[in-house]
Design a protein around this motif. Sequence first.
Motif, mmCIF file in Angstrom:
data_model
loop_
_atom_site.group_PDB
_atom_site.id
_atom_site.type_symbol
_atom_site.label_atom_id
_atom_site.label_comp_id
_atom_site.label_asym_id
_atom_site.label_seq_id
_atom_site.Cartn_x
_atom_site.Cartn_y
_atom_site.Cartn_z
ATOM 1 N N LEU A 136 0.829 -1.212 0.000
ATOM 2 C CA LEU A 136 0.000 0.000 0.000
ATOM 3 C C LEU A 136 0.860 1.257 0.000
ATOM 4 N N VAL A 137 1.853 1.294 0.865
ATOM 5 C CA VAL A 137 2.696 2.483 1.001
ATOM 6 C C VAL A 137 3.577 2.675 -0.233
ATOM 7 N N ARG A 138 4.057 1.600 -0.805
ATOM 8 C CA ARG A 138 4.989 1.682 -1.938
ATOM 9 C C ARG A 138 4.305 1.739 -3.299
ATOM 10 N N HIS A 139 2.977 1.676 -3.354
ATOM 11 C CA HIS A 139 2.282 1.640 -4.641
ATOM 12 C C HIS A 139 2.557 2.918 -5.439
ATOM 13 N N PRO A 140 3.120 2.773 -6.658
ATOM 14 C CA PRO A 140 3.417 3.953 -7.477
ATOM 15 C C PRO A 140 2.142 4.740 -7.793
ATOM 16 N N GLY A 141 2.220 6.027 -7.635
ATOM 17 C CA GLY A 141 1.083 6.897 -7.919
ATOM 18 C C GLY A 141 0.114 7.034 -6.759
ATOM 19 N N GLY A 142 0.297 6.226 -5.716
ATOM 20 C CA GLY A 142 -0.577 6.310 -4.541
ATOM 21 C C GLY A 142 -0.089 7.378 -3.572
ATOM 22 N N PRO A 143 -0.763 7.516 -2.454
ATOM 23 C CA PRO A 143 -0.387 8.526 -1.463
ATOM 24 C C PRO A 143 0.969 8.277 -0.805
ATOM 25 N N GLY A 144 1.495 7.058 -0.901
ATOM 26 C CA GLY A 144 2.809 6.754 -0.335
ATOM 27 C C GLY A 144 2.821 6.815 1.179
ATOM 28 N N ILE A 145 3.911 7.371 1.718
ATOM 29 C CA ILE A 145 4.081 7.398 3.173
ATOM 30 C C ILE A 145 3.090 8.319 3.868
ATOM 31 N N ASP A 146 2.409 9.175 3.104
ATOM 32 C CA ASP A 146 1.381 10.020 3.719
ATOM 33 C C ASP A 146 0.258 9.179 4.322
ATOM 34 N N LEU A 147 0.090 7.953 3.821
ATOM 35 C CA LEU A 147 -0.920 7.048 4.386
ATOM 36 C C LEU A 147 -0.660 6.773 5.869
ATOM 37 N N ILE A 148 0.609 6.777 6.258
ATOM 38 C CA ILE A 148 0.986 6.455 7.637
ATOM 39 C C ILE A 148 0.499 7.523 8.608
ATOM 40 N N ASP A 149 0.285 8.738 8.125
ATOM 41 C CA ASP A 149 -0.122 9.845 8.990
ATOM 42 C C ASP A 149 -1.634 10.011 9.131
ATOM 43 N N LEU A 150 -2.425 9.323 8.312
ATOM 44 C CA LEU A 150 -3.879 9.484 8.375
ATOM 45 C C LEU A 150 -4.418 8.893 9.673
#
Length: 193
Positions: A100-114
Amino acid sequence: MAVSTPTPDDIAELLLSCRYGDTEDIQHFITRFGPAPLNDARDDNRNTVLHMVCANGHTDALDLLLPLVAPPLLAAQNAAQSTALHWAALNRHLAVAQRLVRHPGGPGIDLIDLKNGAGRSPLGEAENAGWEEGAKWFVEVMHLDEGAKEDELHPAEGPESIEVEIQDAEGQVAKMTIGQPTPDVMPPSSVTT
């Protein structure tokens, strides 16, 4: 060939297929209806196809879905405001969290802060679940103090002290100063024997 529109029963079956990691049934749904309905499929608690797959650690199903869903779906929140990454963390699925975190084009590491409705980030959920491996990985990849201004890193006390702010999983902030000399302690070079 025209693609038909899925019925509520078709959506319910898709979500069950995602929950159980049944890639054959997921592929059948995609073949029949195309990938677009994947983005809108929700259960009564607003869980998406990604919530279902990630909660249950189905990496094969996740690998099938990720290239087909819109990147904002990775950050979609359910009724409890949890993302698929929250569920992966809660259920200790490292390979899923990494995808999920490494998916290209996705939110990336910002997902960890939600944060979810309970005020916890995926890191907080990992800590709350006692999942040290996942919490360690989240901390390794997230940006710490990324937004800190230069003057915040060098407080007015002088260059020999550093002010640190640490936020725990529940959002509590602790501040402390490291390296500030205390008046009753002599520096090592001043000590005589």
